[in-house]
Enzyme design. Structure first.
Site, PDB file in Angstrom:
ATOM      1  N   ASP A 206       0.329  43.493  -0.505  1.00  0.00           N
ATOM      2  CA  ASP A 206      -0.839  42.647  -0.780  1.00  0.00           C
ATOM      3  C   ASP A 206      -2.083  43.091  -0.016  1.00  0.00           C
ATOM      4  OD1 ASP A 206       0.886  41.686   1.466  1.00  0.00           O
ATOM      5  OD2 ASP A 206      -0.812  40.366   1.825  1.00  0.00           O
ATOM      6  N   HIS A 207      -2.068  44.285   0.568  1.00  0.00           N
ATOM      7  CA  HIS A 207      -3.110  44.683   1.507  1.00  0.00           C
ATOM      8  C   HIS A 207      -4.433  45.082   0.857  1.00  0.00           C
ATOM      9  CE1 HIS A 207       0.673  44.958   3.623  1.00  0.00           C
ATOM     10  NE2 HIS A 207       0.065  45.101   4.766  1.00  0.00           N
TER      11      HIS A 207
ATOM     12  N   TYR B  18      -0.032  33.686  11.250  1.00  0.00           N
ATOM     13  CA  TYR B  18      -0.784  34.559  12.152  1.00  0.00           C
ATOM     14  C   TYR B  18      -1.486  33.692  13.178  1.00  0.00           C
ATOM     15  CZ  TYR B  18       0.111  38.281   8.834  1.00  0.00           C
ATOM     16  OH  TYR B  18       0.733  39.197   8.024  1.00  0.00           O
TER      17      TYR B  18
ATOM     18  N   LYS C 261       7.249  33.980   7.669  1.00  0.00           N
ATOM     19  CA  LYS C 261       6.990  35.314   8.197  1.00  0.00           C
ATOM     20  C   LYS C 261       6.240  35.166   9.510  1.00  0.00           C
ATOM     21  CE  LYS C 261       4.289  39.527   7.303  1.00  0.00           C
ATOM     22  NZ  LYS C 261       3.380  40.210   6.350  1.00  0.00           N
TER      23      LYS C 261
ATOM     24  N   ARG D 248       2.982  48.277   5.684  1.00  0.00           N
ATOM     25  CA  ARG D 248       2.446  49.624   5.931  1.00  0.00           C
ATOM     26  C   ARG D 248       3.521  50.630   6.300  1.00  0.00           C
ATOM     27  NH1 ARG D 248      -2.145  47.330   9.865  1.00  0.00           N
ATOM     28  NH2 ARG D 248      -0.538  45.702   9.998  1.00  0.00           N
TER      29      ARG D 248
END
Length: 252
Positions: A27-28, A148, A176, A229
């Site tokens: 999804d980057h 995050y 996550k 990544r």
């Protein structure tokens, strides 16, 4: 015989019989643009499927155009977005709805939440997550929440645990989380009442060191990985996926 609801059926596409899952995040591009490895999204997705991922996370465009139609790897449509063109790209907006993902045939959806950004920002993030979770419950759609934290703390473990528990309390079916540090892995697995997957993070460090870290996490009770990544930036995404699958599901 107890009836199985829609969310339970879809979760069985994501979480294997061993209670673990390997998710690959692709999804980057919305955030960073076309970065290395994502130029040909269709090729990457096919490689990840052939490598044996349990699920792929992608935005609606790539999911609709490029996700292979097959039985083995679940499609998770990402609902959150912002771009590196913004000075606060970690503050995400809802760019897709669970209903749209369901119409596309998604097996699950994912939403991003960043905490520690200020009172208004954190409050808005919690309200937004609550609304997404409510829709997912109505649709029988599993929800992966990517947590995050904006922090300057050297020891991020307690904050990672807190954010992960928040996500679970507000409706996540899978959480996550950033790696909290080795000393917190057991607590993270034990104190969050839904499966937790560890983010792959950046590509720094050797592949072997990353695999060892992943093995330690699985050994501590973590339910799996959500890696981006490290996979799509690899010269061989299918092989990278297969190696990670071996770690998660016990053959590596």
């Amino acid at each position: 015989m107890t009836a199985v609801n829609g969310k339970e059926r879809r979760l069985r596409r994501l979480i294997a019989e061993d209670g673990r899952t390997l998710l690959v995040a692709l999804d980057h591009s919305v955030t960073t643009g076309v970065v290395g490895g994502l130029t040909n999204m269709g090729s990457v997705m096919r490689s990840v499927v052939s490598g044996g991922a349990d699920g792929i996370v992608a935005h609606r465009g790539s999911a609709a155009r490029e996700m292979p139609v097959q039985r083995d790897t679940a499609m998770i449509v990402h609902l959150s977005g912002n771009t590196a063109l913004s000075p606060q790209s970690e503050l995400k907006a809802t760019v897709c709805e669970p209903e749209t993902a369901a119409a596309m045939g998604a097996d699950a959806v994912s939403a991003h939440i960043t905490l520690g950004c200020g009172h208004r920002e954190d409050r808005d993030a919690l309200v937004g997550l609550g609304a997404v979770a409510r829709s997912c419950d109505r649709l029988g759609m599993p929800l992966l929440v990517m947590t995050y934290i904006r922090t300057e703390a050297t020891d991020i473990g307690p904050d990672v645990l807190h954010a992960s528990r928040i996500a679970a309390e507000l409706g996540a079916d899978i959480v996550k989380a950033a790696h909290p540090g080795e000393q917190y892995l057991t607590d993270l697995a034990a104190q969050v009442p839904v499966p937790v997957v560890i983010a792959g993070g950046g590509p720094d460090g050797s592949w072997d060191a990353f695999l060892n870290s992943a093995k330690n996490a699985i050994g501590a009770g973590i339910a799996g990985l959500c890696v981006g990544r490290r996979v799509f930036g690899s010269v061989d995404p299918a092989r990278a996926t297969a190696e990670l699958r071996g770690v998660v599901h016990g053959s590596g």
